[in-house]
Enzyme design. Structure first.
Site, short mmCIF file in Angstrom:
data_model
loop_
_atom_site.label_atom_id
_atom_site.label_comp_id
_atom_site.label_asym_id
_atom_site.label_seq_id
_atom_site.Cartn_x
_atom_site.Cartn_y
_atom_site.Cartn_z
N GLU A 99 0.85 -1.20 0.00
CA GLU A 99 0.00 0.00 0.00
C GLU A 99 0.88 1.25 0.00
O GLU A 99 2.07 1.20 0.35
CB GLU A 99 -0.89 -0.09 1.25
CG GLU A 99 -2.02 0.83 1.46
CD GLU A 99 -2.87 1.35 0.32
OE1 GLU A 99 -2.33 1.71 -0.75
OE2 GLU A 99 -4.08 1.49 0.55
N ASP A 103 -3.44 5.38 6.80
CA ASP A 103 -3.93 6.63 7.37
C ASP A 103 -4.87 6.28 8.53
O ASP A 103 -4.39 5.98 9.62
CB ASP A 103 -4.60 7.43 6.24
CG ASP A 103 -5.04 8.82 6.64
OD1 ASP A 103 -4.32 9.46 7.43
OD2 ASP A 103 -6.09 9.29 6.17
N ARG A 165 0.76 12.20 -8.91
CA ARG A 165 1.29 10.84 -8.73
C ARG A 165 2.67 10.69 -9.35
O ARG A 165 3.45 9.82 -8.96
CB ARG A 165 0.35 9.82 -9.38
CG ARG A 165 -1.01 9.70 -8.71
CD ARG A 165 -1.70 8.42 -9.18
NE ARG A 165 -3.13 8.40 -8.93
CZ ARG A 165 -3.70 8.01 -7.78
NH1 ARG A 165 -2.96 7.64 -6.77
NH2 ARG A 165 -5.01 8.01 -7.66
P1 IMP Z 1 -7.10 4.74 5.26
O1 IMP Z 1 -8.18 3.76 4.94
O2 IMP Z 1 -7.64 5.95 5.94
O3 IMP Z 1 -5.93 4.16 5.97
O4 IMP Z 1 -6.69 5.36 3.89
C1 IMP Z 1 -5.76 4.92 3.07
C2 IMP Z 1 -5.93 5.63 1.74
O5 IMP Z 1 -6.23 7.02 1.86
C3 IMP Z 1 -4.60 5.57 1.03
O6 IMP Z 1 -4.51 4.40 0.28
C4 IMP Z 1 -4.62 6.82 0.20
O7 IMP Z 1 -5.25 6.55 -1.04
C5 IMP Z 1 -5.47 7.79 0.96
N1 IMP Z 1 -4.63 8.76 1.71
C6 IMP Z 1 -4.53 8.87 3.04
N2 IMP Z 1 -3.68 9.84 3.39
C7 IMP Z 1 -3.22 10.36 2.24
C8 IMP Z 1 -2.29 11.42 1.94
O8 IMP Z 1 -1.68 12.10 2.79
N3 IMP Z 1 -2.09 11.66 0.62
C9 IMP Z 1 -2.71 10.95 -0.38
N4 IMP Z 1 -3.57 9.97 -0.13
C10 IMP Z 1 -3.83 9.67 1.16
MG MG Z 2 -4.81 4.37 -1.91
#
Ligand code: IMP
Ligand code: MG
Length: 178
Positions: A99, A103, A165
């Site tokens: 991944e 986050d 990206r």
């Molecule tokens: P989670 O489910 O909140 O852990 O989110 C993960 C997804 O959120 C990642 O795969 C990213 O696509 C997106 N994401 C979270 N933080 C960032 C960031 O700082 N920049 C870009 N994408 C982010």
């Molecule tokens: Mg992602």
């Protein structure tokens, strides 16, 4: 700078390269003799994935998965589904899900729970970035490149509204640009 919305470089190309080599060396050592399959979580992990697998010195298969969370914007809404599944059967295989960033943890928690039902021999997660302060569910990566503070980052595969990206380093965005 690339455009006015980019604030600063947080992690340089050289730092990414060095850390990716270290992770690849650990994985090469840990998975020697195993049936390794590495799954790229699209789209964000594609750049990291491409660099990481080329540094791994043991045989491996690759596959891809796409997860979507309902609701757009800068954070996960909380409801995640697989919108493109992997092609291969992972039963009896050693799986590493790759991944871009952990986050809230919701995406990976959901994906790993779903994949765990398919009887892999093992299932681990490798993430380039980790923002531990943002966690909403209990989740930890097994191989983590960099722990970063709670700042929105782009580049090296990570996007804001599908932009950035292609930046070769990990950068922060100006809050006004968001
Ligand atoms: P989670 O489910 O909140 O852990 O989110 C993960 C997804 O959120 C990642 O795969 C990213 O696509 C997106 N994401 C979270 N933080 C960032 C960031 O700082 N920049 C870009 N994408 C982010
Ligand atoms: Mg992602």
């Amino acid at each position: 700078m690339y455009d006015k919305n980019i604030e600063k470089v947080l992690i340089t190309k050289e730092e990414i390269e060095k850390r990716t080599s270290e992770l690849a060396a650990e994985i090469s050592r840990d998975y020697k003799g195993k049936k390794l399959i590495m799954i790229c979580v699209l789209t964000g992990a594609m750049v990291f994935f491409a660099d990481l697998i080329r540094k791994i010195e043991i045989p491996l298969e690759v596959d891809t998965i796409v997860a979507s969370s309902y609701g757009a914007g800068m954070t996960t809404s909380g409801s995640v589904r697989i919108s493109k599944d992997i092609k291969y059967d992972i039963s009896g295989k050693s799986v590493i899900l790759v991944e871009d960033i952990i986050d809230t943890g919701v995406t990976l928690k959901t994906l790993t729970q779903m994949l765990a039902t398919r009887a892999p021999e093992s299932l681990k997660v490798c993430s380039l970035l980790d923002k531990p302060s943002r966690r909403r569910v209990d989740f930890e990566g097994d191989y983590v490149g960099f722990k970063i503070p709670d700042e929105f980052v782009v580049g090296y595969g990570l996007d804001y509204a599908e932009q950035y990206r292609n930046l070769p380093e990990v950068c922060t965005l100006n809050p006004e640009g968001i």
